[in-house]
Enzyme design. Structure first.
Site, PDB file in Angstrom:
ATOM      1  N   LYS A  81       0.862  -1.186   0.000  1.00 17.71           N
ATOM      2  CA  LYS A  81       0.000   0.000   0.000  1.00 17.71           C
ATOM      3  C   LYS A  81       0.892   1.226   0.000  1.00 17.71           C
ATOM      4  O   LYS A  81       2.026   1.203   0.484  1.00 17.71           O
ATOM      5  CB  LYS A  81      -0.884   0.026   1.240  1.00 17.71           C
ATOM      6  CG  LYS A  81      -2.169   0.814   1.059  1.00 17.71           C
ATOM      7  CD  LYS A  81      -3.186   0.052   0.238  1.00 17.71           C
ATOM      8  CE  LYS A  81      -4.510   0.781   0.166  1.00 17.71           C
ATOM      9  NZ  LYS A  81      -5.549   0.015  -0.511  1.00 17.71           N
ATOM     10  N   GLY A 183     -21.489   6.159   3.525  1.00 18.74           N
ATOM     11  CA  GLY A 183     -20.562   6.508   2.463  1.00 18.74           C
ATOM     12  C   GLY A 183     -21.180   6.258   1.106  1.00 18.74           C
ATOM     13  O   GLY A 183     -21.519   5.120   0.774  1.00 18.74           O
ATOM     14  N   GLY A 185     -19.751   7.372  -1.918  1.00 21.79           N
ATOM     15  CA  GLY A 185     -18.790   7.615  -2.990  1.00 21.79           C
ATOM     16  C   GLY A 185     -18.923   6.533  -4.047  1.00 21.79           C
ATOM     17  O   GLY A 185     -19.967   5.880  -4.180  1.00 21.79           O
ATOM     18  N   VAL A 187     -17.798   3.463  -4.364  1.00 22.39           N
ATOM     19  CA  VAL A 187     -18.125   2.108  -3.924  1.00 22.39           C
ATOM     20  C   VAL A 187     -19.492   2.063  -3.250  1.00 22.39           C
ATOM     21  O   VAL A 187     -20.351   1.243  -3.590  1.00 22.39           O
ATOM     22  CB  VAL A 187     -17.031   1.569  -2.981  1.00 22.39           C
ATOM     23  CG1 VAL A 187     -17.468   0.243  -2.356  1.00 22.39           C
ATOM     24  CG2 VAL A 187     -15.724   1.376  -3.749  1.00 22.39           C
TER      25      VAL A 187
END
Length: 355
Positions: A81, A183, A185, A187
């Site tokens: 990452k 959320g 966004g 996804v």
């Protein structure tokens, strides 16, 4: 920033590199947790951390999560990452992306990057000008895998929610099932749209209230404030924003029998998986249910390295296997009395040679 090997989230990472390029203003951290199964693969996060130490913790936790995620998804990839430490103004320039691409290239393939929070498909195109060790790039031709991994992540979460509803509630579909989505966004909105097509009842929230309200109007759902979503009485709570929301306070607020969503590192600390289990809440380990995106970008990358296009049908087939892995975890959890997050961790650790 303290020595990374003294950090609580340092877990024998193979590589932790601080990148600072003065001319472009880039400051980034690249972490490779394990390359036991292949090169460390995982997205790049562009985020402003008021305390840079939080960026280091994010890179360490997320890269370990990618080791587990890739292993559990059956991919020949390790875990890595990167986080780009954005300034207060969230300034992102072509020069900065080029410098980051150079840093990835300098690792010689030990780390393969892709999109994450704050990074777009266009950003990955810019990074790809400097290195071939990048995925999530636009593709041409129907049936070829690639591009934005968000829709594939959403697809996997959707399958995982249906599996959780079947396991916990005994329902073979989500028609009329109440899902609270935190959320909205790329996804979260994708998950909501897929659920809406199947007749689910939706309650939506986002820190950008107008975005949640607009999606609620589109799908015939209800929008509530970001502060209220965790207390919503529902059949499934689906966290699809940032992680570490499941702490003592957050778990106490839940009014749901199921937690299944795509946010990374949802559990604030290791003991919080047990706290969920003690409340009788079925938990879908995040790195298992949200593996759809990395399945897409990994297969794209591996195919491109072999000189062929990735097969979107193979991507979909692998994503459709997510419920089987979740079911295996839940059954083993019930048999042993060990919380589902620990069961998943142990399975992943064995796969990467750390048990």
């Amino acid at each position: 920033m303290t020595a990374f090997w003294t950090e609580p989230d340092f877990d024998e990472h193979e590589l932790v590199q601080l990148v600072h390029e003065r001319k472009s203003g880039l400051t980034a951290i690249i972490a490779v947790h394990s390359s036991h199964l292949g090169p460390g693969a995982g997205g790049t996060r562009f985020w402003h951390y008021p305390n840079p130490k939080d960026g280091l913790s994010d890179a360490l936790r997320l890269s370990r999560g990618m080791s587990y995620k890739n292993a559990m998804a059956g991919l020949p990839m390790g875990g890595g990452k990167a986080v780009i430490l954005a300034n207060d103004a969230r300034t992102k320039t072509p020069e900065m992306l080029a410098a980051f691409g150079d840093a990835v290239e300098a690792l010689g393939g030990r780390y393969v990057t892709a999109e994450d929070v704050g990074i777009t498909e266009a950003d990955m195109v810019a990074v790809a000008k400097q290195t071939a060790h990048v995925s999530g790039l636009p593709v041409e031709g129907e049936g070829n895998a690639g591009g934005d991994p968000g829709p594939f992540t959403a697809m996997g979460i959707y399958h995982g929610i249906k599996a959780a509803v079947r396991h916990k509630l005994g329902k073979d579909n989500v028609d009329g099932v109440h899902v609270a989505v935190q959320g909205t966004g790329s996804v979260g909105a994708g998950v909501a749209r897929l659920l809406a097509k199947d007749g689910a009842k939706l309650t939506l929230a986002d820190i950008h209230a107008d975005r949640a309200a607009e999606l609620a109007r589109e799908l015939g759902g209800e929008a509530v404030s970001a502060d209220a979503i965790m207390s919503t009485s529902c059949d499934v709570f689906s966290p699809n924003a940032l992680g570490a929301i499941l702490d003592e306070e957050g778990i106490a607020r839940l009014d749901t029998p199921i937690v299944a969503g795509g946010a990374n590192n949802q559990l604030a600390r290791a003991e919080h998986g047990k706290a969920l289990a003690e409340r009788g809440i079925l938990y879908a380990p995040d790195y298992v249910i949200n593996a759809g995106g990395i399945i897409s970008v990994a297969l794209e990358y591996l195919a491109r390295r072999n000189g062929t296009p990735g097969d979107i049908n193979d991507v979909r087939k692998r994503i459709a296997q997510i419920p089987e892995r979740l079911e295996e975890i839940w059954l083993k959890s019930e048999e042993t009395g060990v919380s589902s997050d620990v069961v998943a961790d142990r399975m992943a650790q064995e796969l990467i040679g750390r048990r």
